[in-house]
Design a protein around this motif. Structure first.
Motif, PDB file in Angstrom:
ATOM      1  N   SER A 285       0.824  -1.201   0.000  1.00 53.87           N
ATOM      2  CA  SER A 285       0.000   0.000   0.000  1.00 53.87           C
ATOM      3  C   SER A 285       0.863   1.258   0.000  1.00 53.87           C
ATOM      4  CB  SER A 285      -0.921  -0.015   1.221  1.00 53.87           C
ATOM      5  OG  SER A 285      -1.705   1.158   1.284  1.00 53.87           O
ATOM      6  N   LEU A 286       1.930   1.256   0.783  1.00 57.94           N
ATOM      7  CA  LEU A 286       2.810   2.423   0.861  1.00 57.94           C
ATOM      8  C   LEU A 286       3.604   2.649  -0.417  1.00 57.94           C
ATOM      9  CD1 LEU A 286       4.155   1.977   4.520  1.00 57.94           C
ATOM     10  CD2 LEU A 286       2.526   3.711   3.710  1.00 57.94           C
ATOM     11  N   ASN A 287       3.778   1.592  -1.202  1.00 58.73           N
ATOM     12  CA  ASN A 287       4.585   1.670  -2.432  1.00 58.73           C
ATOM     13  C   ASN A 287       3.765   1.288  -3.655  1.00 58.73           C
ATOM     14  OD1 ASN A 287       7.536   2.029  -1.318  1.00 58.73           O
ATOM     15  ND2 ASN A 287       6.599   0.415  -0.052  1.00 58.73           N
ATOM     16  N   ILE A 288       2.474   1.623  -3.620  1.00 57.86           N
ATOM     17  CA  ILE A 288       1.564   1.077  -4.618  1.00 57.86           C
ATOM     18  C   ILE A 288       1.922   1.486  -6.041  1.00 57.86           C
ATOM     19  CG2 ILE A 288      -0.146   2.959  -4.489  1.00 57.86           C
ATOM     20  CD1 ILE A 288      -0.829  -0.848  -4.763  1.00 57.86           C
ATOM     21  N   HIS A 289       2.414   2.696  -6.244  1.00 56.07           N
ATOM     22  CA  HIS A 289       2.752   3.130  -7.600  1.00 56.07           C
ATOM     23  C   HIS A 289       3.873   2.264  -8.175  1.00 56.07           C
ATOM     24  CE1 HIS A 289       2.752   5.874 -10.984  1.00 56.07           C
ATOM     25  NE2 HIS A 289       4.076   5.986 -10.883  1.00 56.07           N
ATOM     26  N   GLU A 290       4.905   2.008  -7.375  1.00 52.87           N
ATOM     27  CA  GLU A 290       6.010   1.159  -7.834  1.00 52.87           C
ATOM     28  C   GLU A 290       5.559  -0.291  -8.010  1.00 52.87           C
ATOM     29  OE1 GLU A 290       6.097   3.214  -5.334  1.00 52.87           O
ATOM     30  OE2 GLU A 290       7.736   4.653  -5.651  1.00 52.87           O
ATOM     31  N   VAL A 291       4.678  -0.748  -7.131  1.00 59.98           N
ATOM     32  CA  VAL A 291       4.175  -2.120  -7.232  1.00 59.98           C
ATOM     33  C   VAL A 291       3.423  -2.319  -8.537  1.00 59.98           C
ATOM     34  CG1 VAL A 291       2.488  -3.732  -6.252  1.00 59.98           C
ATOM     35  CG2 VAL A 291       4.116  -2.556  -4.753  1.00 59.98           C
ATOM     36  N   TYR A 292       2.502  -1.407  -8.828  1.00 61.46           N
ATOM     37  CA  TYR A 292       1.759  -1.511 -10.090  1.00 61.46           C
ATOM     38  C   TYR A 292       2.704  -1.342 -11.287  1.00 61.46           C
ATOM     39  CZ  TYR A 292      -2.892  -1.351  -7.881  1.00 61.46           C
ATOM     40  OH  TYR A 292      -4.029  -1.626  -7.164  1.00 61.46           O
ATOM     41  N   GLY A 293       3.681  -0.468 -11.136  1.00 63.28           N
ATOM     42  CA  GLY A 293       4.628  -0.264 -12.225  1.00 63.28           C
ATOM     43  C   GLY A 293       5.443  -1.518 -12.542  1.00 63.28           C
ATOM     44  N   PHE A 294       5.820  -2.261 -11.491  1.00 62.97           N
ATOM     45  CA  PHE A 294       6.550  -3.514 -11.702  1.00 62.97           C
ATOM     46  C   PHE A 294       5.701  -4.503 -12.497  1.00 62.97           C
ATOM     47  CE2 PHE A 294       7.214  -7.910 -10.393  1.00 62.97           C
ATOM     48  CZ  PHE A 294       8.529  -8.105 -10.799  1.00 62.97           C
ATOM     49  N   VAL A 295       4.435  -4.649 -12.109  1.00 68.00           N
ATOM     50  CA  VAL A 295       3.556  -5.579 -12.824  1.00 68.00           C
ATOM     51  C   VAL A 295       3.421  -5.148 -14.282  1.00 68.00           C
ATOM     52  CG1 VAL A 295       1.250  -6.606 -12.931  1.00 68.00           C
ATOM     53  CG2 VAL A 295       2.319  -6.151 -10.714  1.00 68.00           C
ATOM     54  N   ALA A 296       3.268  -3.836 -14.507  1.00 72.64           N
ATOM     55  CA  ALA A 296       3.142  -3.334 -15.871  1.00 72.64           C
ATOM     56  C   ALA A 296       4.362  -3.705 -16.710  1.00 72.64           C
ATOM     57  CB  ALA A 296       2.954  -1.816 -15.849  1.00 72.64           C
ATOM     58  N   SER A 297       5.539  -3.644 -16.110  1.00 72.61           N
ATOM     59  CA  SER A 297       6.756  -3.961 -16.872  1.00 72.61           C
ATOM     60  C   SER A 297       6.843  -5.439 -17.232  1.00 72.61           C
ATOM     61  CB  SER A 297       8.000  -3.542 -16.075  1.00 72.61           C
ATOM     62  OG  SER A 297       8.176  -4.378 -14.931  1.00 72.61           O
ATOM     63  N   VAL A 298       6.268  -6.291 -16.412  1.00 69.43           N
ATOM     64  CA  VAL A 298       6.308  -7.736 -16.652  1.00 69.43           C
ATOM     65  C   VAL A 298       5.249  -8.166 -17.663  1.00 69.43           C
ATOM     66  CG1 VAL A 298       5.947  -9.992 -15.559  1.00 69.43           C
ATOM     67  CG2 VAL A 298       7.267  -8.220 -14.372  1.00 69.43           C
ATOM     68  N   MET A 299       4.108  -7.511 -17.658  1.00 72.32           N
ATOM     69  CA  MET A 299       2.971  -7.972 -18.451  1.00 72.32           C
ATOM     70  C   MET A 299       3.211  -7.924 -19.950  1.00 72.32           C
ATOM     71  SD  MET A 299       0.578  -9.032 -16.408  1.00 72.32           S
ATOM     72  CE  MET A 299      -0.837  -9.073 -17.494  1.00 72.32           C
ATOM     73  N   THR A 300       4.127  -7.081 -20.399  1.00 70.89           N
ATOM     74  CA  THR A 300       4.379  -6.995 -21.840  1.00 70.89           C
ATOM     75  C   THR A 300       5.114  -8.217 -22.384  1.00 70.89           C
ATOM     76  OG1 THR A 300       6.433  -5.765 -21.409  1.00 70.89           O
ATOM     77  CG2 THR A 300       4.430  -4.468 -21.809  1.00 70.89           C
ATOM     78  N   SER A 301       5.562  -9.110 -21.508  1.00 71.64           N
ATOM     79  CA  SER A 301       6.372 -10.257 -21.947  1.00 71.64           C
ATOM     80  C   SER A 301       5.562 -11.392 -22.546  1.00 71.64           C
ATOM     81  CB  SER A 301       7.195 -10.793 -20.765  1.00 71.64           C
ATOM     82  OG  SER A 301       6.334 -11.305 -19.752  1.00 71.64           O
ATOM     83  N   ARG A 302       4.234 -11.398 -22.375  1.00 74.37           N
ATOM     84  CA  ARG A 302       3.401 -12.477 -22.887  1.00 74.37           C
ATOM     85  C   ARG A 302       2.148 -11.899 -23.540  1.00 74.37           C
ATOM     86  NH1 ARG A 302       4.379 -17.422 -18.897  1.00 74.37           N
ATOM     87  NH2 ARG A 302       6.005 -16.538 -17.551  1.00 74.37           N
ATOM     88  N   THR A 303       1.489 -12.735 -24.330  1.00 71.75           N
ATOM     89  CA  THR A 303       0.235 -12.314 -24.942  1.00 71.75           C
ATOM     90  C   THR A 303      -0.896 -12.348 -23.906  1.00 71.75           C
ATOM     91  OG1 THR A 303      -0.438 -14.538 -25.601  1.00 71.75           O
ATOM     92  CG2 THR A 303       0.961 -13.307 -27.144  1.00 71.75           C
ATOM     93  N   THR A 304      -1.983 -11.710 -24.255  1.00 70.82           N
ATOM     94  CA  THR A 304      -3.149 -11.724 -23.368  1.00 70.82           C
ATOM     95  C   THR A 304      -3.612 -13.143 -23.088  1.00 70.82           C
ATOM     96  OG1 THR A 304      -3.867  -9.546 -24.163  1.00 70.82           O
ATOM     97  CG2 THR A 304      -5.546 -10.943 -23.128  1.00 70.82           C
ATOM     98  N   SER A 305      -3.685 -13.965 -24.124  1.00 64.18           N
ATOM     99  CA  SER A 305      -4.128 -15.352 -23.961  1.00 64.18           C
ATOM    100  C   SER A 305      -3.178 -16.133 -23.053  1.00 64.18           C
ATOM    101  CB  SER A 305      -4.235 -16.028 -25.326  1.00 64.18           C
ATOM    102  OG  SER A 305      -4.612 -17.373 -25.182  1.00 64.18           O
ATOM    103  N   GLU A 306      -1.877 -15.928 -23.237  1.00 65.73           N
ATOM    104  CA  GLU A 306      -0.901 -16.630 -22.388  1.00 65.73           C
ATOM    105  C   GLU A 306      -1.048 -16.207 -20.930  1.00 65.73           C
ATOM    106  OE1 GLU A 306       2.668 -17.250 -25.696  1.00 65.73           O
ATOM    107  OE2 GLU A 306       2.603 -15.425 -24.465  1.00 65.73           O
TER     108      GLU A 306
END
Length: 409
Positions: A285-306
């Motif tokens: 919660s205290l680092n939510i912007h960085e937490v969401y940002g990390f997930v965003a950086s990982v999500m581009t590695s696979r397709t939506t279906s994957e």
């Protein structure tokens, strides 16, 4: 027992002197629960009759969806005969919902005290812009204005980093409309216990401000403040559908179990313990912007279906963002009955919106089509004892209008 009489609000009569969205949403919901709703309109009709897509000028799509299950009666309340007709209608009603400003109703001799004399059991509900106890009580209000007053444009600007903007929904009207529904049903329950009616206010500003502040008081909750207002999680610019290799996906990795499973799935099982930003709910919660940002950086590695296959396998909630066209065809909404079809007498085949709630011991509502202006004036007033000659005299004087042989009279 008939289908109509088995509904929760069977036998409740509501006189609805409202327009636009707030009041009509409230009475639509109540009609779906079995109440009889008599919609009183001015000679020119509800403004929203002209809004949106339409085949005919007085039957826009917003009106069609908001006014099923109602009877339309036209009364020109500037005329004494029309005011008398309204009082006669209210003498046998359970609820009067009105969004005309209280000062204007008092000038017409239709204030709460006058109505109580006519019907002491009447529940008089005023849907207003601002509560009567504050300095803005007599100020007019519309959805856009109240969105501005409750800070929506400022929140949108902070979230997007762009210009201030409104939420592209009739947000305030619909929030306040649902407040009106529970106010009315609760007042009906209170009357069952006391035998007496009462007056209730449903102010748009206060209803919507509560909606916003429950999320965004944040540090300002405390005295002295622990920090600024604004809920970081909701305002993070990284809180949005994540871009994948070929599209977008909404994902919520929420609790410790989810995060451990996510790190395991992406091949970094030690990260939950190693990086303190992720190690518990408080730190996330205290680092939510960085937490969401990390997930965003990982999500581009696979397709939506994957991603969907992987996230479903490890039980992490995810959803492909829908377009409006996809929402209309959603199989869940079709199966649940929220989206159905009706045949309107003049507008033809229409998509209709049903109730979002389901009662296992109560039939689903089968509401009549949204009425043309004045379609029920004659029948409703004749039930009050008016004769055909009296109605014609009132129509000639401009106090009422009704449909005769397909045309307004």
């Amino acid at each position: 027992m008939t289908e109509r009489s088995s509904r929760p609000l069977a036998g409740v009569r509501i006189v609805d002197l409202t327009s636009i969205v707030l009041g009509p949403l409230a009475t639509l919901t109540l009609a779906g629960l079995g109440a009889e709703v008599i919609k009183v309109e001015a000679t020119e009709g509800d403004n929203v009759r002209q809004a949106g897509s339409s085949l005919h000028d007085d039957m826009g799509h917003v009106f069609l969806h908001g006014n099923r299950g109602k009877q339309s009666v036209v009364l020109n309340l500037k005329k004494a005969a029309a005011r008398e007709a309204l009082l006669r209608l209210l003498a046998d009603a359970d609820v009067f919902l009105c969004n005309v400003r209280p000062a204007a109703m008092k000038r017409l001799g239709l204030g709460p005290e006058a109505l109580q004399r006519v019907n002491p059991r009447l529940i008089h509900v005023t849907a207003c812009g601002y509560g009567s106890r504050g300095p803005l009580a007599d100020k007019p209000a519309y959805d856009d204005l109240i969105q501005g007053a409750i800070g929506i444009p400022a929140l949108m600007q902070e979230y997007t980093g762009g210009a201030p903007g409104y939420v592209p929904l009739s947000l305030v009207d619909r929030v306040a409309g649902l407040h009106a529904v529970y106010a009315i049903t609760t007042a009906l329950y209170a009357r069952e216990r006391s035998g007496e009616g009462q007056s209730v206010e449903v102010p748009m500003f206060e209803c919507a401000a509560h909606f916003v502040l429950a999320d965004h008081l944040a540090g300002a909750t405390f005295e002295p403040p622990l920090g600024p207002s604004g809920y970081d999680r909701l305002l993070s610019t990284n809180r949005r559908p994540y871009r994948t290799a070929d599209g977008y996906l909404s994902v919520l990795i929420y609790n410790d179990k989810h995060w451990r499973a996510f790190f395991q799935a992406i091949g970094e099982p030690e990260m939950f313990e190693r990086d303190s930003r992720f190690s518990n709910q408080r730190n996330r919660s205290l680092n939510i912007h960085e937490v969401y940002g990390f997930v965003a950086s990982v999500m581009t590695s696979r397709t939506t279906s994957e991603w969907r296959s992987l996230l479903d396998e490890i039980d992490i909630p995810n959803q492909v963002p829908a377009t409006l066209e996809q929402l209309i065809e959603d199989p869940q909404l079709r199966a649940s009955g929220l989206i159905g079809e009706e045949h309107h007498p003049t507008e033809g085949r229409l998509r209709s919106l049903g109730s979002p709630t389901y009662w296992n011991d109560t039939p689903s509502p089968a509401l009549s089509s949204a009425p043309h202006l004045g379609a029920h004036t004659r029948n409703v007033l004749m039930r009050l004892g008016y004769t055909v000659d009296e109605l014609q005299t009132m129509a000639t004087d401009g106090a009422i209008s009704f449909i005769a042989d397909g045309k307004a009279s």
